[in-house]
Design an enzyme around this catalytic site. Structure first.
Site, short mmCIF file in Angstrom:
data_model
loop_
_atom_site.label_atom_id
_atom_site.label_comp_id
_atom_site.label_asym_id
_atom_site.label_seq_id
_atom_site.Cartn_x
_atom_site.Cartn_y
_atom_site.Cartn_z
N GLU A 77 0.82 -1.21 0.00
CA GLU A 77 0.00 0.00 0.00
C GLU A 77 0.85 1.26 0.00
OE1 GLU A 77 -0.51 -2.58 2.00
OE2 GLU A 77 -2.59 -3.23 1.78
N PHE A 131 -11.87 -7.08 14.01
CA PHE A 131 -10.78 -7.58 13.18
C PHE A 131 -10.39 -6.54 12.13
CE2 PHE A 131 -9.47 -9.94 9.29
CZ PHE A 131 -8.24 -10.37 9.78
N GLN A 132 -9.11 -6.24 12.08
CA GLN A 132 -8.55 -5.26 11.14
C GLN A 132 -9.19 -3.88 11.27
OE1 GLN A 132 -8.25 -7.11 7.20
NE2 GLN A 132 -6.24 -7.87 7.84
N LYS A 175 -17.51 -0.85 5.69
CA LYS A 175 -17.95 -1.83 4.69
C LYS A 175 -19.45 -1.77 4.44
CE LYS A 175 -17.16 -6.63 3.40
NZ LYS A 175 -16.61 -7.92 3.82
N MET A 222 24.29 9.29 2.52
CA MET A 222 24.11 10.62 3.12
C MET A 222 24.39 10.58 4.62
SD MET A 222 23.52 13.73 2.72
CE MET A 222 22.63 14.28 1.26
C1 FAD Z 1 18.28 15.07 2.08
C2 FAD Z 1 17.57 16.35 1.81
C3 FAD Z 1 18.27 17.52 1.57
C4 FAD Z 1 17.62 18.71 1.25
N1 FAD Z 1 18.37 19.80 0.93
C5 FAD Z 1 17.74 20.89 0.42
C6 FAD Z 1 18.49 22.01 -0.10
O1 FAD Z 1 19.71 22.02 -0.07
N2 FAD Z 1 17.81 23.05 -0.62
C7 FAD Z 1 16.43 23.07 -0.68
O2 FAD Z 1 15.87 24.00 -1.22
N3 FAD Z 1 15.71 22.05 -0.19
C8 FAD Z 1 16.33 20.97 0.34
N4 FAD Z 1 15.56 19.93 0.81
C9 FAD Z 1 14.10 20.04 0.75
C10 FAD Z 1 13.52 20.77 1.96
O3 FAD Z 1 13.46 19.89 3.03
C11 FAD Z 1 12.09 21.32 1.66
O4 FAD Z 1 11.27 20.26 1.23
C12 FAD Z 1 12.06 22.35 0.57
O5 FAD Z 1 13.09 23.29 0.74
C13 FAD Z 1 10.73 23.09 0.58
O6 FAD Z 1 10.53 23.71 -0.63
P1 FAD Z 1 9.59 24.97 -0.82
O7 FAD Z 1 9.99 26.05 0.12
O8 FAD Z 1 9.58 25.26 -2.26
O9 FAD Z 1 8.17 24.52 -0.27
P2 FAD Z 1 7.09 23.45 -0.70
O10 FAD Z 1 7.09 22.37 0.31
O11 FAD Z 1 7.14 23.08 -2.12
O12 FAD Z 1 5.79 24.31 -0.39
C14 FAD Z 1 5.16 25.08 -1.34
C15 FAD Z 1 4.77 26.44 -0.79
O13 FAD Z 1 4.02 27.10 -1.79
C16 FAD Z 1 2.75 27.46 -1.30
N5 FAD Z 1 1.78 27.29 -2.37
C17 FAD Z 1 1.21 26.16 -2.81
N6 FAD Z 1 0.40 26.40 -3.82
C18 FAD Z 1 0.44 27.72 -4.04
C19 FAD Z 1 -0.20 28.59 -4.96
N7 FAD Z 1 -1.05 28.14 -5.90
N8 FAD Z 1 0.07 29.91 -4.90
C20 FAD Z 1 0.92 30.39 -3.94
N9 FAD Z 1 1.55 29.63 -3.06
C21 FAD Z 1 1.32 28.30 -3.12
C22 FAD Z 1 2.49 26.57 -0.13
O14 FAD Z 1 1.60 27.17 0.78
C23 FAD Z 1 3.90 26.38 0.45
O15 FAD Z 1 4.23 27.42 1.33
C24 FAD Z 1 16.20 18.74 1.18
C25 FAD Z 1 15.50 17.58 1.47
C26 FAD Z 1 16.15 16.40 1.75
C27 FAD Z 1 15.33 15.17 2.02
C1 TPP Z 2 12.39 5.98 5.53
C2 TPP Z 2 13.65 6.67 5.89
N1 TPP Z 2 14.47 6.13 6.83
C3 TPP Z 2 15.63 6.74 7.14
C4 TPP Z 2 15.98 7.92 6.56
C5 TPP Z 2 17.29 8.63 6.94
N2 TPP Z 2 18.20 8.68 5.79
C6 TPP Z 2 18.32 9.79 5.03
S1 TPP Z 2 19.38 9.60 3.77
C7 TPP Z 2 19.72 8.01 4.23
C8 TPP Z 2 20.69 7.18 3.44
C9 TPP Z 2 20.16 6.78 2.12
O1 TPP Z 2 21.03 5.83 1.59
P1 TPP Z 2 20.96 5.39 0.08
O2 TPP Z 2 19.55 5.15 -0.32
O3 TPP Z 2 21.89 4.30 -0.16
O4 TPP Z 2 21.36 6.70 -0.69
P2 TPP Z 2 22.74 7.51 -0.81
O5 TPP Z 2 22.70 8.58 0.22
O6 TPP Z 2 23.86 6.54 -0.61
O7 TPP Z 2 22.68 8.05 -2.19
C10 TPP Z 2 19.01 7.66 5.36
C11 TPP Z 2 19.09 6.37 6.05
C12 TPP Z 2 15.08 8.46 5.62
N3 TPP Z 2 15.31 9.62 4.99
N4 TPP Z 2 13.94 7.79 5.28
#
Ligand code: FAD
Ligand code: TPP
Lengths: 560, 162
Positions: A49, A111-112, A161, A472
Site C-alpha cells: 500500500e 478484526f482489522q 464496509k 548521506m
Molecule cells: C536530504 C535532503 C536535503 C535537502 N536539501 C535541500 C536544499 O539544499 N535546498 C532546498 O531548497 N531544499 C532541500 N531539501 C528540501 C527541503 O526539506 C524542503 O522540502 C524544501 O526546501 C521546501 O521547498 P519549498 O519552500 O519550495 O516549499 P514546498 O514544500 O514546495 O511548499 C510550497 C509552498 O508554496 C505554497 N503554495 C502552494 N500552492 C500555491 C499557490 N497556488 N500559490 C501560492 N503559493 C502556493 C504553499 O503554501 C507552500 O508554502 C532537502 C530535502 C532532503 C530530504
Molecule cells: C524511511 C527513511 N528512513 C531513514 C531515513 C534517513 N536517511 C536519510 S538519507 C539516508 C541514506 C540513504 O542511503 P541510500 O539510499 O543508499 O542513498 P545515498 O545517500 O547513498 O545516495 C538515510 C538512512 C530516511 N530519509 N527515510
C-alpha cells in the site's frame, strides 16, 4: 437509480475525471473491488500500500491532477501512512480511500480495525469517516475539492464496509461544494502588489527565490516573465526545481544546504528577495538570523500561515502565485541591460561552478552518471529520486527545463519514494522517459514495486548509484562524528541484476565510466519492461557544497 | 511579550472537531491554558473558548493555523475587545462548626453560593472573571480545600457586534 455505496464511489471518481487509481484489496474493500471489476477506471495493483500511495503521489505531481489510492482497513490503511505524510509535507493533492469495519463494529477492536482518521489527523489536510451511504456523494466531492484547491494536500476518506454495501436510491446532482469553514482564496491585496512593484523597481540586487508553489500553481511562464522583465536572477528550492529553466543565464540553480555557492552568496548579498510559493524551510535558510541579512523580503504564498512563520516579511502577499505574478508583471517595465549585480554573480559562477573530483577507488563518479543522464535525455525526462546523496546529485547535476519533471520527497525525505512515484509518473506521461535516481539503501525500501512495473509493462528505469553505504548518513558521520561509520555500511546486498531478472525486468551492471553512455542508451531502448541499472560508484564520494546544519549560508564546505 | 489571549472559536458541531483543535495545539507546541466547548444557539455549531498564552507572533500563528482546519468557521480574539468573561468554580472546603460563620461571610463578600452542606465540609459555587475566581480560591485556602474544579473561561463581546 438504485446503487450501492461502492457504485456511488465509482460514479464520483468518474465525475472527478479520475482515470487511474492505485490500490491493494482486502476484506473491508471487497465491495469497492467488486464494483471496480465492471468499471473502465484503470486500477493499478501495487505490491504494497505504501507503493500505491507514492504512485498516486507521483501521478499527481506529474499531472497536477488529484492522485487516488485505495487500501483496505487496518494494516492496509496504516501502510498508507508514510505515503500520506510524504504528500502532506510537499502539498500534493491526493484522495486516499480506506476500507473500515462495518459501522456497528467501529470502536469494538474488530478484526482489522484501525482508527485511520485519528492516525492521519496531523498528516492530512482533512479527513472523513463516512457514516451513511447517503453522505458519500457530498463527502467525496468535498474531499476532491479540498485536496486540490488553495494549498493542496492529501485527504483521507474512511469507508465502512456496510456503507459501501448498502443500496440507496441515487440521483446524481451536480450541486456546488459549499463548506462553511473552507473558502477558496480569490484575488489578492492590490496595495501590496503595488508595494512589491515599488521594491522591485528600486532594487539593485534582487533575487527571486522560487519554490514548489510555482509548480503547484502552474506559473512557470509568469515566473520567467518576472525574471526576464527586470533581469532578475532566480534560485529555486528543491521543490521548485523545474519551475525555471536551468540553462537560462538568469538561473542560479538550487539554494540551501546543498545549493550552489553562487545561489547562497546571492542571497547573502541581495537587497531584495522575492519569495514565490516557498516556505523558508530550515534546509534553505540555514541559520535563520543570518539569512538574507541585507534584503527586504516580498513573500507570495497562498497559505497565510506560511507568511511570517519563520522569517519576518516586508511585503506579504497572500494569493495564488499565478495571479499575483501576472499582476506584478503587468506593472513592471522592461529593463534592457544587466548591472554590476550580474557581474558579481557571474564572477561567483565562474569561480564556484558545481564540480567534483576524480574517484578515489577507481569507480564511477556518481555526478558523472547524472550528467550523462541529463545529456542523453536532453533535460526532457521525468526524474524521480530516492532520498540521500542520490537525490542531491540529481538536483544539482540534471539540467531541468520543465515543471513537473522532478519528483522528489522534499519535506519528509522518504526513502522508497522514487520507484513507486516513477510508476505513477510513467502511467501519467507514457510519452516521456521516466528515471528513478536511487541509492542502494533506499531502493530496497520499495523494491517490490518493480513487480508492478513488470506487470503493467512500464519501462521505468531505476539507476542505482550503488555506493554500498547509506551514503548521506555516512557523509554526516564522516563530517560530524569523527568518521565513525555506525551501521551505515550496507554492502550486504542482493545482486540487483539477478533480482531484476527474477522479477522479469532487465538488469544491467555498470562498473566502468566508459560504459555509462552505452548502458544508458541501451536502457532507454527498452519499451516493454522496467530496467534496473546497478552503477558501482565511488564509495565515499560526498555531496558538496554543503552548509553544515544550523550554519550560515555563507559558510559552505567544499565545492571550491 | 507573553500575554494571555482569549479566542472565541466557532466550529462545526461534529465528532472529532475537539481532537482536531487539540491535536493542532499539541503538534505545534502551543499551550492551552483553558478550553471550554459547548453548543451554540445553532445546534450545528459549537463554540470553543480557548485561552492561550504567547506573544503576538504566536497568537497570529495559532489563529492562522486554526483557520486552516476545515471545521473551524470563525475566530475572534476577545483579548482586545470589550468582553464579558466568566468562569465557574466549585470548591469543597473543610468546615467544622468553629469556622462555618467565617466561611459564610467570605461567600457573601464574593457573592458566591453554598450549594451543599456536609458534616465537616461545604461546597461553594462561584462565577466571575479569572481574578475573582483566583481571589475566592485564595481566601478559602486557609480553611483547607478538599476538592476544587474550575470550568475554564467562557467569554462574549459586549454590545451589538457578534
Ligand atoms: C536530504 C535532503 C536535503 C535537502 N536539501 C535541500 C536544499 O539544499 N535546498 C532546498 O531548497 N531544499 C532541500 N531539501 C528540501 C527541503 O526539506 C524542503 O522540502 C524544501 O526546501 C521546501 O521547498 P519549498 O519552500 O519550495 O516549499 P514546498 O514544500 O514546495 O511548499 C510550497 C509552498 O508554496 C505554497 N503554495 C502552494 N500552492 C500555491 C499557490 N497556488 N500559490 C501560492 N503559493 C502556493 C504553499 O503554501 C507552500 O508554502 C532537502 C530535502 C532532503 C530530504
Ligand atoms: C524511511 C527513511 N528512513 C531513514 C531515513 C534517513 N536517511 C536519510 S538519507 C539516508 C541514506 C540513504 O542511503 P541510500 O539510499 O543508499 O542513498 P545515498 O545517500 O547513498 O545516495 C538515510 C538512512 C530516511 N530519509 N527515510
Amino acid at each position: 437509480m438504485q446503487l450501492n455505496g461502492a457504485q456511488i464511489l465509482l460514479h464520483c471518481l468518474k465525475e472527478q475525471q479520475v482515470d487511474t487509481v492505485f490500490g491493494y484489496p482486502g476484506g473491508a474493500v471487497l465491495p469497492i473491488y467488486d464494483a471496480l471489476y465492471d468499471s473502465d477506471i484503470r486500477h493499478i495493483l501495487t505490491r504494497h500500500e505504501q507503493g500505491a500511495a507514492h504512485a498516486a503521489d507521483g501521478y499527481a505531481r506529474a499531472t497536477g491532477k488529484v492522485g487516488v489510492c485505495i487500501a483496505t482497513s487496518g494494516p492496509g490503511a496504516t501502510n498508507l501512512v508514510t505515503g500520506i505524510a510524504t504528500a502532506y509535507m510537499d502539498s500534493i493533492p491526493m484522495v486516499c480511500f480506506t476500507g473500515q469495519v462495518g459501522t456497528a463494529l467501529i470502536g469494538k477492536d474488530a478484526f482489522q480495525e484501525a482508527d485511520i482518521t485519528g492516525i492521519t489527523l496531523p498528516i492530512t489536510k482533512h479527513n472523513y469517516l463516512v457514516e451513511k451511504t447517503e453522505d458519500l456523494y457530498r463527502t467525496i466531492k468535498e474531499a476532491f475539492y479540498i485536496a486540490r484547491t488553495n494549498r493542496p494536500g492529501p485527504v483521507v476518506v474512511d469507508l465502512p464496509k456496510d456503507v459501501m454495501e448498502r443500496k440507496i436510491e441515487f440521483e446524481p446532482c451536480p450541486q456546488e461544494v459549499n463548506i462553511r469553514g473552507y473558502r477558496v482564496l480569490k484575488g489578492y491585496n492590490s496595495g501590496q502588489v503595488i508595494a512589491a512593484v515599488d521594491l522591485i523597481n528600486n532594487a539593485q540586487k534582487p533575487v527571486i527565490y522560487a519554490g514548489g508553489g510555482v509548480i503547484i500553481s502552474n506559473a512557470a511562464a509568469e515566473l520567467r516573465e518576472l525574471s526576464e522583465l527586470r533581469k532578475m536572477p532566480v534560485t529555486t528550492t528543491l521543490m521548485g526545481i523545474g519551475s525555471f529553466p536551468s540553462n537560462s543565464y538568469l538561473s542560479l540553480g538550487m539554494l540551501g544546504m546543498h545549493g550552489t555557492r553562487y545561489a547562497n552568496y546571492s542571497i547573502g548579498e541581495a537587497d531584495l528577495i522575492i519569495a514565490v510559493g516557498a516556505r523558508f524551510d530550515d534546509r534553505v535558510t540555514g541559520r535563520i538570523d543570518s539569512f538574507a541579512p541585507h534584503a527586504r523580503i516580498i513573500h507570495i504564498d497562498i497559505d497565510a500561515a506560511e507568511i511570517g512563520k519563520n522569517v519576518d516579511i516586508d511585503v506579504p502577499i497572500v494569493g495564488n502565485v499565478k495571479e499575483v505574478l501576472s499582476a506584478i508583471n503587468q506593472r513592471l517595465s522592461q529593463v534592457e541591460e544587466t548591472s554590476e549585480w550580474h557581474e558579481m554573480i557571474g564572477r561567483w559562477k565562474d569561480e564556484f561552478s558545481l564540480r567534483y573530483g576524480t574517484s578515489s577507488d577507481g569507480r564511477i563518479m556518481p555526478q558523472h552518471i547524472i550528467e550523462k543522464i541529463s545529456d542523453i535525455t536532453r533535460g526532457e525526462a521525468i526524474i524521480t529520486t530516492e532520498v540521500g546523496q542520490n537525490q542531491m546529485w540529481a538536483a544539482q547535476y540534471y539540467k531541468f527545463k520543465h515543471p513537473r519533471t522532478f519528483l522528489t520527497s522534499g519535506g519528509l525525505g522518504t526513502m522508497g519514494y522514487g520507484l513507486p512515484a516513477a510508476i505513477g509518473a510513467k502511467l501519467a506521461r507514457p510519452d516521456l522517459p521516466v528515471i528513478d535516481i536511487a541509492g542502494d539503501g533506499s531502493i530496497q525500501m520499495n523494491i517490490q514495486e518493480i513487480g508492478t512495473a513488470v506487470q503493467y509493462k512500464l519501462p521505468v528505469i531505476v539507476c542505482i548509484l550503488n555506493n554500498q553505504f547509506l551514503g548521506m548518513v555516512r557523509q554526516w558521520q564522516g563530517l560530524f562524528y569523527g568518521g565513525r561509520y555506525s551501521y551505515t555500511d550496507v554492502s550486504q546486498q542482493p545482486d540487483f541484476v539477478k533480482l531484476a531478472e527474477a522479477y522479469g525486468a532487465v538488469g544491467m551492471r555498470v562498473t566502468d565510466t566508459q560504459e555509462v553512455d552505452n548502458a544508458l542508451n541501451e536502457a532507454l531502448q527498452v519499451t516493454d519492461r522496467p530496467v534496473i541499472m546497478d552503477f558501482w560508484v565511488d564509495r565515499e564520494a560526498d555531496v558538496y557544497p554543503m552548509v553544515p546544519p544550523g550554519g550560515s549560508l555563507l559558510n559552505m564546505l567544499g565545492g571550491e | 511579550m507573553n500575554k494571555k489571549h482569549t479566542l472565541a472559536v466557532t466550529v462545526e458541531n461534529k465528532p472529532g472537531v475537539l481532537t482536531r483543535v487539540t491535536t493542532l495545539f499539541r503538534r505545534r507546541g502551543y499551550n492551552i491554558e483553558s478550553l471550554s466547548v459547548g453548543e451554540t444557539e445553532n445546534p450545528t455549531i459549537s463554540r470553543m473558548t480557548i485561552v492561550v498564552a504567547g506573544d503576538e507572533k504566536i497568537i497570529e500563528q495559532v489563529t492562522k493555523q486554526l483557520y486552516k482546519l476545515v471545521d473551524v468557521i470563525k475566530i475572534v480574539d476577545l483579548t482586545e475587545e470589550r468582553s464579558v468573561e466568566r468562569e465557574l468554580i466549585l470548591i469543597k472546603v473543610k468546615a467544622d462548626n468553629n469556622v462555618r460563620a467565617e466561611i459564610v461571610q467570605i461567600v457573601d463578600i464574593f457573592r458566591a453560593r453554598i450549594v451543599d452542606i456536609g458534616r465537616n465540609s461545604l461546597i461553594i459555587e462561584a462565577t466571575g472573571d479569572a481574578g475573582k475566581i483566583d481571589a475566592i480560591e485564595d481566601s478559602l485556602k486557609p480553611f483547607g480545600i478538599l476538592e476544587l474544579v474550575r470550568t475554564g473561561k467562557v467569554a462574549m463581546i459586549r454590545g451589538g457586534r457578534p
